[in-house]
Design a protein around this motif. Structure first.
Motif, PDB file in Angstrom:
ATOM      1  N   THR A 131     -65.870 -83.744  45.747  1.00  0.00           N
ATOM      2  CA  THR A 131     -67.154 -83.610  46.450  1.00  0.00           C
ATOM      3  C   THR A 131     -67.476 -82.152  46.723  1.00  0.00           C
ATOM      4  O   THR A 131     -68.607 -81.693  46.478  1.00  0.00           O
ATOM      5  N   GLN A 151     -76.436 -84.189  51.642  1.00  0.00           N
ATOM      6  CA  GLN A 151     -76.633 -85.386  50.807  1.00  0.00           C
ATOM      7  C   GLN A 151     -77.994 -85.340  50.112  1.00  0.00           C
ATOM      8  O   GLN A 151     -78.104 -85.664  48.937  1.00  0.00           O
ATOM      9  N   LEU A 196     -76.069 -83.674  46.849  1.00  0.00           N
ATOM     10  CA  LEU A 196     -75.284 -84.818  46.375  1.00  0.00           C
ATOM     11  C   LEU A 196     -76.182 -85.980  46.003  1.00  0.00           C
ATOM     12  O   LEU A 196     -76.955 -85.892  45.074  1.00  0.00           O
ATOM     13  N   ASP A 197     -76.119 -87.044  46.770  1.00  0.00           N
ATOM     14  CA  ASP A 197     -76.859 -88.266  46.459  1.00  0.00           C
ATOM     15  C   ASP A 197     -77.837 -88.566  47.589  1.00  0.00           C
ATOM     16  O   ASP A 197     -77.412 -89.003  48.665  1.00  0.00           O
ATOM     17  N   ASN A 239     -77.518 -91.569  49.942  1.00  0.00           N
ATOM     18  CA  ASN A 239     -76.443 -91.571  50.937  1.00  0.00           C
ATOM     19  C   ASN A 239     -76.763 -90.768  52.189  1.00  0.00           C
ATOM     20  O   ASN A 239     -75.959 -90.738  53.119  1.00  0.00           O
TER      21      ASN A 239
END
Length: 142
Positions: A51, A100, A104-105, A108
């Motif tokens: 991550t 997030q 990232l996503d 989420n």
């Protein structure tokens, strides 16, 4: 005092007691959640490394965030520190939501956003202990 007033006051007291129990359970559950999350970072679990690599952040940042999460998890369980810990977690969770959304996503990002609501409720419930802690620090600083 009339019976209706007594019943209403008793009902309000019972509701406050239930609310205090719910928030106490929430503090323990969140402490476990954050301790688990911190542990993965502190032992450099494969998923944590992956991550942080995806974000382009160093392993030092992973260890720092893990240490902050672990300190906060422990502090959530200490009555005098729980309000301050909950307040600090608002910032940490806001940052997690932003990460997030941007790195990232985005789907989420909802989890840390929802957890912010819970830690705000805990911080509000523990504001008396936070005030006591601030007064204690001020007295010792003089």
């Amino acid at each position: 005092m009339s019976e209706t007033t007594t019943n209403t006051a008793g009902g309000a007291t019972a509701a406050r007691s239930r609310g205090a129990i719910v928030l106490a359970v929430a503090r323990v559950v969140l402490a476990l959640f954050f301790a688990f999350s911190a542990f993965a970072k502190l032992i450099a679990h494969e998923s944590a490394i992956e991550t942080f690599d995806r974000m382009g952040w160093s392993h030092g940042a992973m260890y720092l965030i893990g240490a902050l999460e672990m300190a906060g998890a422990v502090a959530l369980l200490v009555p005098l520190l729980s309000g301050v810990a909950a307040t600090a977690f608002v910032g940490l969770l806001a940052g997690a939501s932003i990460v997030q959304l941007t790195l990232l996503d985005p789907v989420n990002a909802i989890m840390p956003a929802l957890l912010i609501v819970v830690v705000v409720l805990i911080a509000r419930d523990r504001q008396d202990s936070t005030a006591r802690l601030i007064a204690l620090v001020r007295r010792r600083a003089q």
